[in-house]
Design a protein around this motif. Structure first.
Motif, mmCIF file in Angstrom:
data_model
loop_
_atom_site.group_PDB
_atom_site.id
_atom_site.type_symbol
_atom_site.label_atom_id
_atom_site.label_comp_id
_atom_site.label_asym_id
_atom_site.label_seq_id
_atom_site.Cartn_x
_atom_site.Cartn_y
_atom_site.Cartn_z
ATOM 1 N N ALA A 130 0.826 -0.968 -0.006
ATOM 2 C CA ALA A 130 0.098 -0.078 -0.056
ATOM 3 C C ALA A 130 0.721 1.225 -0.156
ATOM 4 O O ALA A 130 0.548 2.274 -0.614
ATOM 5 C CB ALA A 130 -0.906 0.032 1.252
ATOM 6 N N LYS A 131 1.886 1.198 0.438
ATOM 7 C CA LYS A 131 3.120 2.346 0.699
ATOM 8 C C LYS A 131 3.437 2.423 -0.664
ATOM 9 O O LYS A 131 3.596 3.759 -1.198
ATOM 10 C CB LYS A 131 3.818 2.058 1.874
ATOM 11 C CG LYS A 131 4.879 3.177 2.018
ATOM 12 C CD LYS A 131 4.576 3.706 3.371
ATOM 13 C CE LYS A 131 4.567 5.184 3.382
ATOM 14 N NZ LYS A 131 3.323 6.114 2.977
ATOM 15 N N MET A 132 3.812 1.464 -1.252
ATOM 16 C CA MET A 132 4.362 1.588 -2.702
ATOM 17 C C MET A 132 3.435 2.102 -3.418
ATOM 18 O O MET A 132 3.772 3.330 -4.592
ATOM 19 C CB MET A 132 4.816 0.159 -3.190
ATOM 20 C CG MET A 132 5.494 0.306 -4.388
ATOM 21 S SD MET A 132 5.733 -1.394 -5.321
ATOM 22 C CE MET A 132 3.965 -1.457 -6.188
ATOM 23 N N ALA A 133 2.146 1.691 -3.502
ATOM 24 C CA ALA A 133 0.983 2.251 -4.275
ATOM 25 C C ALA A 133 0.781 3.732 -4.098
ATOM 26 O O ALA A 133 0.591 4.449 -5.125
ATOM 27 C CB ALA A 133 -0.203 1.496 -3.949
ATOM 28 N N LYS A 134 0.842 4.103 -2.754
ATOM 29 C CA LYS A 134 0.578 5.393 -2.675
ATOM 30 C C LYS A 134 1.658 6.358 -3.020
ATOM 31 O O LYS A 134 1.535 7.433 -3.674
ATOM 32 C CB LYS A 134 0.660 5.688 -0.917
ATOM 33 C CG LYS A 134 0.496 7.035 -0.243
ATOM 34 C CD LYS A 134 -0.797 7.290 -0.510
ATOM 35 C CE LYS A 134 -1.255 8.671 -0.007
ATOM 36 N NZ LYS A 134 -2.872 9.009 0.128
#
Ligand SMILES: C[C@@H]1N[C@@H](c2cn(-c3ccccc3)nn2)[C@H](O)[C@@H]1O
Length: 449
Positions: free
Chosen positions: A85-89
Motif C-alpha cells: 500500500a505504501k508503494m502504491a501511495k
C-alpha cells in the motif's frame, strides 16, 4: 427501431453521483494479479512458457488435480500489505483493483462457498481483508476483480448444450452469486467490482443473471461501480446492449490497448484501460524479459493519453509467490511516483479538454476542480515552439511550467485561434506539464474579420 430489452442498459449517460465522481476523479489505479499462478511463474517441469503466466495451467496442459495441489504450497511469508500500500501511495494511484478469484478459481479470501481458498493453504490468512485494510489506510479505494470463468468449479460450463449443462450451470451461477454477495457484505468499503471471464456462450445465454448481479451488488453497497464487462443482454450482446447502449457504469473493453488519441467517441462515457508492463503478463512470470517491458515514460504517456480522453488508467502488478513485489516493478512505481508528485494536477480530476485540438507534442487535460488547462509534453519540436489551436472564443491568459509557476512562458497569437508557445531554453529530461490560464473572450466586442 429500439428493441424492448429486459436485461439491457439500466440508464443512459454518465452517472453523476458522488461515488462515480470519485471513481472518475481517481484516474490512476493499480491492478494486482495474485494467485497460485505466481508459484510456477510461467515455468513448468523446467520449461519456460512464453504465454501469460496466469494461463500456465492451460499452456502447459496441467490437470486440475495437479494445479489445485499448488494451494498446498501457497505461503507468501514475505507478504506485507502495508508495504504494498505504501508503494502504491508513493506511485500516486488513487485506487487498486485486486483479483479476488482469477480463472483458476482460487479465492484469496476465506470463502464459505468454496474450499479452494486461502484459508486452506499454509498461509491461512485473509489476503483480501488485509489488502483492503492496508490500502484504505493509505486513502486508496479498493475494487474487486472477479472472474466468472472458473476452471476449478465442477459446475462451470463454456456453453449450455444439454439439460445437464443447464442444471450444473445454474448451480454455478448460484455459487458465483453467493461469493459475490459474500465479498460485498464482508468488505463494506469496496468501491467497485471488475468482472472478467464473461465471454463464453454460457454467460451470453444468461444475460438475466448479469443484471441480477449488478442489481444485487448495488443494493448491498449503494454507489458501488460495476464494469461493462459483466453484462450481457437478452440477446447475448456484451458491454453494449442490442440497442447500442452501454451496460454497467463504465466501458472496460480496453485491455492492453488504448483508443487512439483522436478517438473522441470514448469521451461520451466513462471508461477504463487496463495495462500490463510486459507485453502480456498479468500474473508473475519468472522471466520478466521474455517480452518487451514498457518504460516508466511510456506508461506515463499512456496515463496522460487516457486522462486526455476522459478515461481511467489501471496499471498491472504481478506479485511474487513469496509476497514480494519484483524489483523491476518497484523501480517503475518509484519513477512514476516521482513524476506524479509534481504533475498530478494534470491527472487527478483531469479529463477531456473540449475544443483543444490534439497536437503531436502531447496531450491536453482539463482539471474539473481548478478549471485549469494542462498541456502534458512528451515530444519537444526541434523549433522549440509548441503549436496550440484554441477553441472558439477562448484565449490563453498566461502559460507557465507546472514545476515552476514563476517561469514565464512566452505565447504569441499568430493567427485567429493559432498560438505559438515558446519553450524556455532548458533541458527537459522528463515529460513535463505547462499550465494554461484560459479566459473566455467577451464575445460582444469580438469583431469578425
Ligand atoms: C484482465 C485480463 N483478462 C484476462 C484474460 C485475457 N484473456 C484473453 C483470452 C484470449 C484472447 C485474449 C484475451 N483471457 N483472460 C487476463 O488473465 C487478465 O486477468
Amino acid at each position: 427501431e429500439k428493441k424492448q430489452l429486459k436485461y439491457g442498459a439500466q440508464y443512459k449517460g454518465k452517472r453523476e453521483d458522488a461515488a462515480m465522481q470519485k471513481w472518475r476523479s481517481n484516474r490512476f489505479g493499480q491492478f494486482i494479479h495474485w494467485g497460485l499462478y505466481a508459484i510456477p511463474g510461467g515455468e513448468w517441469k523446467g520449461k519456460t512458457y512464453p504465454y501469460a503466466a496466469e494461463f500456465l495451467k492451460s499452456s502447459a496442459h496441467i490437470s486440475n488435480a495437479t494445479w489445485d495441489s499448488l494451494s498446498y504450497k501457497f505461503n507468501p511469508v514475505k507478504f506485507d500489505p502495508k508495504a504494498w500500500a505504501k508503494m502504491a501511495k508513493n506511485m500516486g494511484v488513487k485506487y487498486m483493483t485486486i483479483t479476488t478469484k482469477h480463472h483458476e478459481g482460487f479465492s484469496l479470501w476465506p470463502s464459505k462457498y468454496s474450499e479452494f481458498n486461502v484459508a486452506n493453504t499454509p498461509y491461512k490468512k485473509d489476503i483480501i481483508g488485509a489488502l483492503v485494510k492496508a490500502y484504505n489506510s493509505e486513502g486508496i479505494d479498493v475494487n474487486f476483480y472477479y472472474s466468472v470463468l472458473d476452471w476449478h468449479h465442477p459446475d462451470w460450463r463454456y456453453d449450455i448444450q444439454s439439460k445437464e449443462d443447464s442444471i450444473a450451470f445454474s448451480r454455478y451461477l448460484n455459487f458465483a452469486q453467493n461469493q459475490l454477495r459474500e465479498l460485498a457484505e464482508n468488505y463494506p468499503t469496496v468501491k467497485g467490482f471488475w468482472f472478467d471471464g464473461t465471454w463464453d456462450k454460457s454467460i451470453k445465454k444468461n444475460g438475466w443473471w448479469t443484471l441480477k448481479i449488478e442489481k444485487m451488488l448495488k443494493e448491498i453497497r449503494p454507489g458501488v461501480v460495476v464494469n461493462s464487462r459483466l453484462r450481457a443482454d437478452d440477446f447475448g450482446s456484451r458491454h453494449f446492449d442490442s440497442n447500442g447502449d452501454m451496460m454497467g457504469d463504465y466501458e472496460s473493453g480496453y485491455e492492453r490497448r488504448l483508443p487512439s488519441p483522436t478517438d473522441t467517441q470514448v469521451i461520451h462515457r466513462d471508461w477504463e484501460a487496463c495495462m500490463t508492463i510486459p507485453e502480456n503478463q498479468w500474473g508473475y512470470h519468472k522471466k520478466w524479459d521474455i517480452s518487451y517491458t514498457k518504460t516508466p515514460f511510456e506508461l506515463i504517456e499512456m496515463l496522460a493519453q487516457t486522462t486526455s480522453l476522459g478515461g481511467n488508467f489501471l496499471l498491472n502488478f504481478g506479485p511474487q509467490a513469496d509476497g514480494m513485489i519484483r524489483t523491476e516493478e518497484q523501480q517503475i512505481a518509484e519513477t512514476i511516483g516521482n513524476w506524479m508528485k509534481i504533475n498530478h494536477p494534470a491527472i487527478y480530476n483531469g479529463g477531456y479538454a473540449k475544443g483543444w485540438q490534439r497536437q503531436d507534442w502531447g496531450y491536453f487535460t482539463q482539471n474539473e476542480k481548478d478549471k485549469k488547462l494542462y498541456a502534458i509534453v512528451f515530444n519537444i519540436p526541434i523549433s522549440g515552439i509548441l503549436k496550440i489551436q484554441t477553441p472558439e472564443g477562448v484565449s490563453i491568459g498566461k502559460a507557465s511550467l507546472l514545476e515552476n509557476t514563476n517561469s514565464k512562458i512566452t505565447i504569441k497569437e499568430i493567427a485567429k485561434r493559432q498560438i505559438n508557445l515558446y519553450l524556455p531554453k532548458q533541458s527537459f529530461p522528463a515529460p513535463f506539464v505547462i499550465v494554461l490560464d484560459t479566459a473566455n473572450e467577451n464575445k460582444n466586442n469580438y469583431i469578425d474579420a
